[in-house]
Each structure stands twice: as C-alpha cells, then as structure tokens.
Scaffold this active site. Structure first.
Site, PDB file in Angstrom:
ATOM      1  N   LYS A  17     -12.113   0.209   5.281  1.00  0.00           N
ATOM      2  CA  LYS A  17     -12.526  -0.571   4.119  1.00  0.00           C
ATOM      3  C   LYS A  17     -13.618  -1.567   4.536  1.00  0.00           C
ATOM      4  O   LYS A  17     -14.665  -1.149   4.955  1.00  0.00           O
ATOM      5  CB  LYS A  17     -11.302  -1.248   3.496  1.00  0.00           C
ATOM      6  CG  LYS A  17     -10.069  -0.326   3.382  1.00  0.00           C
ATOM      7  CD  LYS A  17     -10.241   0.828   2.417  1.00  0.00           C
ATOM      8  CE  LYS A  17      -9.137   1.880   2.518  1.00  0.00           C
ATOM      9  NZ  LYS A  17      -7.760   1.389   2.471  1.00  0.00           N
ATOM     10  N   ASP A  73      -0.992  -7.269   6.769  1.00  0.00           N
ATOM     11  CA  ASP A  73      -2.096  -6.346   6.485  1.00  0.00           C
ATOM     12  C   ASP A  73      -3.166  -7.174   5.773  1.00  0.00           C
ATOM     13  O   ASP A  73      -3.015  -7.561   4.622  1.00  0.00           O
ATOM     14  CB  ASP A  73      -1.574  -5.206   5.592  1.00  0.00           C
ATOM     15  CG  ASP A  73      -2.639  -4.164   5.271  1.00  0.00           C
ATOM     16  OD1 ASP A  73      -3.836  -4.503   5.329  1.00  0.00           O
ATOM     17  OD2 ASP A  73      -2.266  -3.016   4.936  1.00  0.00           O
ATOM     18  N   TYR A 109       0.856  -1.193   0.000  1.00  0.00           N
ATOM     19  CA  TYR A 109       0.000   0.000   0.000  1.00  0.00           C
ATOM     20  C   TYR A 109       0.899   1.253   0.000  1.00  0.00           C
ATOM     21  O   TYR A 109       1.893   1.304   0.739  1.00  0.00           O
ATOM     22  CB  TYR A 109      -0.893  -0.044   1.246  1.00  0.00           C
ATOM     23  CG  TYR A 109      -1.788   1.146   1.396  1.00  0.00           C
ATOM     24  CD1 TYR A 109      -2.885   1.322   0.561  1.00  0.00           C
ATOM     25  CD2 TYR A 109      -1.533   2.112   2.362  1.00  0.00           C
ATOM     26  CE1 TYR A 109      -3.706   2.425   0.680  1.00  0.00           C
ATOM     27  CE2 TYR A 109      -2.361   3.217   2.500  1.00  0.00           C
ATOM     28  CZ  TYR A 109      -3.438   3.366   1.651  1.00  0.00           C
ATOM     29  OH  TYR A 109      -4.250   4.458   1.779  1.00  0.00           O
TER      30      TYR A 109
END
Ligand SMILES: *Cc1c(COP(=O)(O)O)cnc(C)c1O
Length: 397
Positions: free
Chosen positions: A213, A188, A116
């Site tokens: 999310k 993650d 990310y």
C-alpha cells in the site's frame, strides 16, 4: 583487461556466454543497485564460515536476507523508530510471522472484529488449526478487548485506522491493557504509515505494514514489513525464512524507492483527502461520509490527539441508492478507478460489500455498518481540482 576477462575470452562459447558479461563496477553506484541474485559467493571456506556463523557481516542466500531486503528492513525500522525491522513477501506474511513469533499452541489472540479480511481469515481458519485461538472484539475499544481477554491471552492485534469505516484505535489504552494482562500489542499501521503515527511510541510492542500500500505507493509491488524489538523481530524473521515467506530483491528495491517519497505523498494525499471528505459530506447524493478528520466522526477527538491535523488519505462514503448508485458512480468516473487495493499515487475506489467484506453475510455487513452503497476512496496525489471534478462527474452519473 583483467586476467579473468582474458581467461573468459579464451574459453569456449558456452563458458563465454555465462561469464563474459560479468563486470566488477569500477566506481561505486549512486542509488541502490538491485541484487537480483539467489546467492552470494565467498573467496574461502573461512570467509563463508564467518558469514554463515554471524561473526562477519555479509549475505549468503537471498531467502535468508539480501542487501535490498535488508535496506527495506532498515528503512522501516528508522521510520517507526524501532530497534529492528524485517521484510516479508507480503503484509500477510509479516502478520503471520509476527503472530507465530509471539504465540504458540495454547495461546490466545484478541483482534478487532473489523480487522483486515485476510487477518480475520488467518486467525479464525488457519492459526486456529495450529492451536492458536482468537477472539474478535466488536469495536477497537479498550473495554471490548478487556472483555475478550482470557488467562492465556498473549497478543492483541489492532489496526491504527480500520477498514472501511476508519475507526481509530486507542493504541495507548490497548498497550496498557495488554501489558497489564501479560500480552503484547501488535499494530497494523498500514493506513496511517509512520509519517502520521508511530505506534511504538504509544507503547505498542511491534508494528507491521502491508508495504503493498503506501510504503511502496505506486501499485507495483507486493511486500510486507515489521518493526519492533530485536528479539521479537529476529524470531519473526527466522520463522519467515523457515516458512519461505522472504521478500525478493526487486520487490524490496521497489518498496525502498517508494519509501523515499512517503512523507511527501502522505502530506499531499492527506490534504487532498480532507478536502474530498468535506466535499462528499456536503453532497446531496451522499448519505454518510466517514473520515476521522470530520467533527462528526465517532473517533474524531481521539484522532486529533493521535494524528494531529493530518487524518490520512482514506475516505469512505455511502451513496444514496445502494449498488445501483455505485454502478452509476463507477460508470461516471474517469480519473478515479475501481481497484481493490489502496495507497497508490492514483486516486482509487473500492466497494467493500463485494470485495474485502464479501465473505460476510448481508446481515453481518449490515450490523457492521457496511451498506451496499458504501465506497472506500483512497485519495491520491493528483491535483485536487481534478479529483473533485471527477467526484462530481461520478456523483452526477
Ligand atoms: C492489504 C492489507 C493487508 C495485507 O497485505 P498484503 O500485502 O496484501 O498481504 C493487511 N492489513 C491491511 C490493513 C491491509 O490494507
């Protein structure tokens, strides 16, 4: 009427304005109340001292913890089958606090090159200034991580499923390598959620999510969570309190409410996504489709072993015709909106080259396989027929 209420009514207007609306609930609420308060009150110094000192349960001050943030922490620990959980102000806050809990100056972290964007920036530009070095392994493969290890490597950081090409990391293999090298594996798990995959069961030391999310799931909250062993999570939580990265009560309440339907949403959106992936893969306007559930995906076999037959709700695809084709797709879509996030109940799409991966050079993006025509679809829970019809309309646009 209680004596207190009598007193409040006998008091001056300013006192009444402050106190008269206060009520003790005569019945226990069903559902979770929102503790939208900065601090808690005590009947005595002894009672306060016991809570501050940790010998009695209770709360003191919301930055230190609140019934809502505790609820979210308990929820994620239960979902990830972890001894402890913690809530943070964002996914990035959770990552920051976990890295700082596991590493100090002089330590080294190995993360995947396609991590990310915020994680890459944190490691490369911010934590490096604090003496925590980082290397980026080209692919989330065990051999690439082994090659990047140094004697002072203390942490591996990987995403179960990567963004935007949806590579699936070998969590078991990476956990074994990390432990052999005296490091910890931090995962993650944002894209997979604990409903699809539980990294701790595969040997990971701790797991985190951007609850912004799927856990929140309704596009209305920014939050992060972590789960793992008591000692590491307690340390991360203390760091979060010190740095002021604690979550507020209302956001925690929203994330908890979202989590109640997580399993249902993941089941529905993943089933929709599998059908969208097959549809896109067969469409003449689409050059390439990336979905771990497709036979041709490079990690399909691993995905099957790790995830069974539910491959998640993210699908990426490259349109023939680059950016111009992307603009036509967006202009032709009605239901599917361009939103630089994911995990909402609504189907959304984002354009990695101009959003999450804009900081990379065109050459770096090309090397990673991120074409200007690449779109990343976060499939929602709408009726499949409507999503497919909108995809067709957008692709015809
Ligand atoms: C969004 C995201 C983050 C960052 O989370 P925030 O809540 O925006 O801070 C971290 N990891 C992944 C995989 C993400 O998608």
């Amino acid at each position: 009427m209680t004596d207190e209420r009598h007193e409040a009514q006998a008091a001056g207007a300013s006192t009444r304005a402050v106190h008269a609306s206060r009520a003790e609930a005569p019945t226990a609420p069903f559902g979770d109340p929102i503790y939208q308060v900065a601090a808690f009150t005590f009947p005595s110094v002894a009672a306060s001292d016991a809570v501050f000192g940790g010998s009695a349960p209770g709360h003191v001050y919301t930055r230190f913890g609140n019934p809502n943030t505790d609820g979210l922490a308990r929820g994620v620990a239960a979902l990830e089958a972890a001894p402890a959980g913690a809530a943070f102000a964002s996914g990035m806050a959770a990552i920051t606090c976990l890295i700082l809990a596991a590493c100090g100056p002089g330590d080294h972290v190995v993360a995947q090159a396609d991590a990310y964007g915020g994680t890459r920036h944190l490691l490369a530009d911010e934590l490096s200034r604090l003496g925590i070095a980082a290397s980026f392994a080209d692919v989330p493969e065990v051999a690439a991580f082994a090659a990047a290890c140094r004697p002072n490597t203390r942490l591996f950081l990987v995403e179960t499923v990567s963004n935007p090409l949806l590579r699936v990391a070998d969590i078991e293999g990476l956990a074994a390598l990390a432990h052999e090298r005296g490091a910890r594996l931090l995962v993650d798990n944002t894209f997979t959620t604990p409903c699809l995959y539980q990294p701790l069961k595969a040997g990971a030391d701790a797991v985190l999510h951007s609850a912004t999310k799927y856990l929140g799931g309704h596009g209305d909250v920014t939050a992060g969570v972590a789960a793992g062993p008591d000692e590491l999570i307690d340390r991360a939580k203390k760091i979060g309190i010190g740095l002021g990265l604690s979550l507020d009560a209302f956001s925690a309440w929203l994330a908890c409410r979202g989590m109640k339907t997580l399993a249902l949403r993941m089941e529905r959106s993943s089933a929709n996504a599998a059908r969208c992936a097959a549809h896109l893969a067969a469409h003449p306007a689409v050059a390439q489709t990336f979905y771990p559930g497709l036979d041709r995906h490079p990690d399909h076999e691993r995905a099957r072993r790790m995830l069974g037959d539910t491959f998640g709700a993210m699908v990426s695809f490259t349109l023939r015709g680059g950016l111009a084709a992307v603009e036509r797709f967006l202009a032709g879509a009605r239901l599917i909106r361009f939103v630089p996030s994911l995990g909402d109940v609504s189907t959304t799409v984002t354009h990695p080259a101009s959003t999450s991966h804009r900081a990379l050079s065109a050459e770096e993006r090309r090397r990673m396989g991120i074409d200007d025509g690449l779109l990343r679809l976060s499939v929602g829970i709408e009726d499949l027929s409507d999503i497919l019809a909108d995809l067709d309309a957008a692709l015809a646009g």
